[in-house]
Design an enzyme around this catalytic site. Structure first.
Site, PDB file in Angstrom:
ATOM      1  N   ARG A 218      77.449 135.382  68.893  1.00 21.88           N
ATOM      2  CA  ARG A 218      76.170 136.026  68.579  1.00 21.88           C
ATOM      3  C   ARG A 218      75.570 136.556  69.872  1.00 21.88           C
ATOM      4  NH1 ARG A 218      72.349 131.865  65.923  1.00 21.88           N
ATOM      5  NH2 ARG A 218      73.897 132.089  64.262  1.00 21.88           N
TER       6      ARG A 218
ATOM      7  N   HIS B 296      76.471 129.836  70.323  1.00 24.00           N
ATOM      8  CA  HIS B 296      76.925 131.093  69.719  1.00 24.00           C
ATOM      9  C   HIS B 296      77.030 132.187  70.784  1.00 24.00           C
ATOM     10  CE1 HIS B 296      77.035 130.310  65.399  1.00 24.00           C
ATOM     11  NE2 HIS B 296      75.901 129.645  65.480  1.00 24.00           N
TER      12      HIS B 296
ATOM     13  N   ASP C 171      79.565 129.319  62.408  1.00 22.66           N
ATOM     14  CA  ASP C 171      78.950 128.912  61.146  1.00 22.66           C
ATOM     15  C   ASP C 171      79.957 129.221  60.050  1.00 22.66           C
ATOM     16  OD1 ASP C 171      76.705 128.450  62.665  1.00 22.66           O
ATOM     17  OD2 ASP C 171      75.569 130.154  61.892  1.00 22.66           O
TER      18      ASP C 171
ATOM     19  N   GLU D 242      72.736 121.052  60.855  1.00 20.35           N
ATOM     20  CA  GLU D 242      73.364 122.074  60.020  1.00 20.35           C
ATOM     21  C   GLU D 242      74.812 121.696  59.736  1.00 20.35           C
ATOM     22  OE1 GLU D 242      70.834 125.904  61.798  1.00 20.35           O
ATOM     23  OE2 GLU D 242      72.847 125.478  62.544  1.00 20.35           O
TER      24      GLU D 242
ATOM     25  N   HIS E 250      77.444 124.385  60.999  1.00 20.75           N
ATOM     26  CA  HIS E 250      77.477 124.831  62.396  1.00 20.75           C
ATOM     27  C   HIS E 250      78.333 123.876  63.230  1.00 20.75           C
ATOM     28  CE1 HIS E 250      75.269 126.380  66.163  1.00 20.75           C
ATOM     29  NE2 HIS E 250      76.110 125.451  66.581  1.00 20.75           N
TER      30      HIS E 250
END
Length: 801
Positions: free
Chosen positions: A682, A711, A718, A776, A779
């Site tokens: 990301r 990320h 994810d 999460e 993740h």
């Protein structure tokens, strides 16, 4: 109601003052004690030297914000001290003067108030309760009348919680309304036949005092019981001068949720709403050790009355034995009396060895930390007895965390059948043990040394020894349970409970109802797991002898068959809505317009980094294996911001992380599953958009751009699972990007099949060097993430870079 955790109690004893004590008492008599601490008396210096580091270790290991302790030798506080922070945000140190809520220790003072009237001949413990409360008429199909003796020793058969004024509802109902609501209930057991802890019963005992005296309960108790002992910093109501020094307590859950404890008053105040300090409870212990004599020379209560209160009232083989109020038990060959308390974030232990004239008071500010306060109290008494006997004075050795390799190896299910099996789970460096069919707390296991021996050591318990050998799991001296495979649960296992599963109750106290191995189960009061046996489609009975022994969970459904509430004991838990989720997508309202945030993020710069970082080598995941599927929500409007953030649906990772992910994918393919990727590398500016768009109360679900995210380094992914045959995503407990507790990797709710798939994904990824993120389930971070730089390049720039 959690004001139950009756501590391994210990109380009371009397002997003539020794010359040493008299000389000390002249300098520092009990009733003059004040100040933030009392340094250890000379003959207790060795005891305290061993206790202090032990307490500090316990606080650090169990994440307890604050603790206060006092040791009382007959008529003198020989040591008192606070540890940690009474108010962590304000950086206020805990001291011996810090005020705590003492939970069920309150019951002792209520019961003493009754016994004072017994001494005067105004109350008969064995008369029907209706002699004093004519309108008190819960449904009693057994015929045997309820008495005060039964109520004070938990043999009345009343349910645990009243319909009004119970542990859960924050409406601060009056004591009158609380007791009156019990007329709408039915006895769980026949009076005098079964020991069942009841907060409702002691609330009613306090109401007898209120009706008999004509005064509000709290004011009567203060005048008749607290004031004669000089307990000036104690009260059954929130006196502003007292609660100004009240510690801030912390709630927590098994799956990682934490928040500040609520402080509302309970309608059944006599059972658990007292405020106090270790100094004031030390005064109480000294009065008990003086056989009821108060500091002023008066009599709070007669010696014969105390003897009756400390005498076991009814047999209870294998369970706790009650006197009148006090729990009575042996302690290393000595008689111990006392009580424990737990109320929203506070844990209390009050223990006394009456024949040895030494007692201890311990408070802590983490919910259900009674195993810790009990253990510290027990160590204080054990070390004191050792010192008096001239034996070595040493705290027990520290236990050790379970190493990851060992924890993952031993995790699994052990036993031959559902009712006999035990689940061991390892997550985030901690190994836990829980009976498969509920029936208690989830207990943490730690190592006792260099070998493989384990011991229960956590907030929920201490002391049970456990071994995992080639023969299986051995708990204590029991026969080893063999490790068994847990097959994929049937999709139909939870169908019969459709409409019942979910969350009920309040933010401060959630009731989780879920299916496990074809059995409806619940997690109540944050800590206790219970199996629920069906009585009918909507009525279930609690199995076993837990907090709600013998009671029922009664569901109410709407026209579609979905439960709208469930009643447990007297409390009604309303169903909680799943916020933010619609059509399988979780959404929020961004704090600012996304276009504005995008402009600001692209103009900003990532954090500066230094050090020997690896050269990036981002690999596109779908090129490794075409059966790795993409569902890049951030390239669509189907994401938590409802706006496309990426210009194209692509996923990249650093080559070592990508290759590890590929290995996990191949292993899952053998089982009929594939990996479904939602996001991987990301760009940093996207992390900044997420952070600036997300409300503060949900920021644990997004990374702080000032630190950079995993990320951004190309080492986080994810993902979920999909069925290779159908191509359909696998249903998990919560949806992707859902910013709620349902996303936590160990969230207890849902179905066996949902949790089985969640664990299958986690284990597949962990086996290849990934770790799941605490909040999460989807993740995962690759082990070498810290060796790569934070990147801020777009997907279309990766090939050229």
């Amino acid at each position: 109601m959690k004001i139950d955790p009756l501590s391994s109690a210990a109380k009371i004893a009397c002997r003539f003052l020794t010359p040493l004590f008299l000389s000390c008492a002249l300098v520092s008599p009990l009733f003059a004690q004040s100040g933030p601490a009392v340094e250890p008396r000379k003959d207790y210096s060795e005891v305290v030297a061993a206790l202090r580091p032990f307490i500090e270790r316990e606080l650090a290991q169990k994440n307890i914000p604050a603790l206060s302790i006092a040791i009382v030798d007959d008529q003198q506080v020989v040591w008192a001290q606070g540890f940690g922070m009474a108010d962590p945000k304000a950086k206020t140190q805990a001291t011996a003067e810090t005020v705590y809520r003492i939970g069920s220790v309150s019951k002792l003072f209520t019961d003493i108030g009754i016994m004072q009237l017994v001494e005067k001949g105004e109350i008969n413990l064995d008369a029907p309760i209706t002699s004093y409360l004519p309108d008190f008429r819960p449904k009693n199909p057994f015929g045997t009348p309820i008495t005060l003796r039964q109520m004070m020793s938990h043999r009345s058969g009343l349910l645990r919680e009243p319909p009004y004024g119970n542990y859960f509802e924050p409406d601060e109902t009056s004591l009158t309304k609380t007791v009156a609501s019990l007329n709408d209930t039915e006895l769980v057991y026949a009076p005098n036949t079964h020991t069942k802890y009841s907060n409702a019963a002691i609330g009613t005992v306090g109401y007898v005092l209120e009706k008999h005296s004509g005064e509000p309960f709290a004011k009567y108790l203060k005048k008749s019981v607290l004031d004669p002992m000089g307990m000036d910093h104690s009260s059954f109501e929130p006196d502003p001068k007292i609660v100004a020094n009240l510690a801030k307590a912390e709630m927590w859950t098994y799956d990682g949720l934490s928040f500040q404890a609520p402080t509302f008053e309970l309608g059944m105040a006599p059972a658990g709403c007292m405020y106090s300090t270790v100094y004031d409870l030390s005064k109480f212990l000294s009065v008990l050790m003086a056989q009821g004599k108060t500091p002023s020379g008066g009599n709070l209560i007669q010696p014969a009355t105390l003897a009756e209160m400390w005498k076991p009232q009814f047999p209870n083989p294998g369970g706790r034995v009650f006197g009148l109020g006090f729990v009575v038990r042996p302690f290393e060959g000595h008689r111990l009396v006392g009580h424990g308390g737990a109320i929203y974030g506070f844990a209390t232990t009050l223990d006394l060895l009456p024949d040895d004239k030494v007692g201890v008071v311990v408070f802590a500010t983490r919910d259900s930390a009674n195993a810790v306060t009990d253990r510290i109290g027990a160590e204080a008494l054990r070390l004191t007895l050792a010192s008096r006997a001239g034996k070595p004075v040493a705290a027990p050795p520290a236990t050790l965390p379970v190493p990851p390799d060992f924890g993952r190896k031993v995790a699994g299910r052990y036993g031959t059948g559902p009712d006999q099996s035990i689940d061991l789970t390892y997550l985030e460096g901690r190994l836990y043990m829980l009976p498969t069919q509920g029936g208690g707390n989830k207990l943490e296991l730690r190592k006792t040394g260099d070998g493989d021996d384990l011991i229960v050591d956590g907030l929920g318990g201490y002391g049970q020894k456990v071994k995992v050998t080639s023969e299986g799991l051995q708990i204590g001296d029991s026969k080893p349970r063999q490790k068994i495979n847990v097959p994929m649960p049937s999709a139909n296992a939870a169908q019969k409970f459709k409409g019942l599963l979910g969350e009920y109750g309040w933010d401060h106290d959630i009731l989780y109802v879920f299916e496990k191995d074809g059995v409806l189960q619940c997690l109540i009061e944050w800590m206790e797991f219970d199996a629920l046996d069906p009585v009918s489609d909507n009525v279930f009975k609690f199995r076993g002898a837990g907090l709600y022994d013998g009671e029922r969970a009664i569901f109410t459904r709407d026209a579609s068959g979905n439960a709208t509430q469930v009643q447990v004991s007297g409390a009604v838990f309303k169903r909680r809505a799943i916020g933010g989720v619609s059509g399988g997508i979780f959404r929020i309202t961004p704090l600012k317009a996304i276009d504005q945030l995008r402009t600001e993020a692209r103009a900003a710069q990532p954090p500066a980094e230094s050090g020997d970082l690896r050269k990036p080598n981002l690999v596109e995941l779908v090129k490794l294996d075409p059966t790795i599927k993409l569902d890049i929500r951030y390239a669509t409007t189907n994401n938590f911001l409802s706006t496309p953030i990426y210009s194209e649906p692509r996923a990249f990772m650093q080559r070592p992380a990508a290759e590890a992910l590929l290995r996990a994918h191949k292993k899952l393919k053998e089982m009929g599953y594939g990996l479904l990727i939602h996001d991987a590398y990301r760009p940093w500016y996207v992390t900044k958009i997420f952070w600036d768009a997300t409300p503060d109360d949900k920021k644990i679900f997004v990374a702080d751009p000032s630190q950079g995210s995993r990320h951004n380094r190309g080492c986080a992914v994810d993902l979920s699972l999909y069925d290779l045959k159908t191509g359909q995503p696998i249903e998990m407990v919560g949806v992707y990007d859902e910013m709620s507790e349902r996303s936590y990797p160990s969230y207890p709710g849902g179905t066996s099949l949902q949790r089985w798939h969640r664990e299958l994904l986690r284990h597949a990824m962990e086996d290849e060097g990934f770790l799941v993120y605490s909040y999460e389930w989807w993740h995962f971070d690759y082990k070498d993430f810290q060796k790569y730089p934070v990147l801020n390049i777009r997907f279309d720039q990766i090939a050229s870079k």
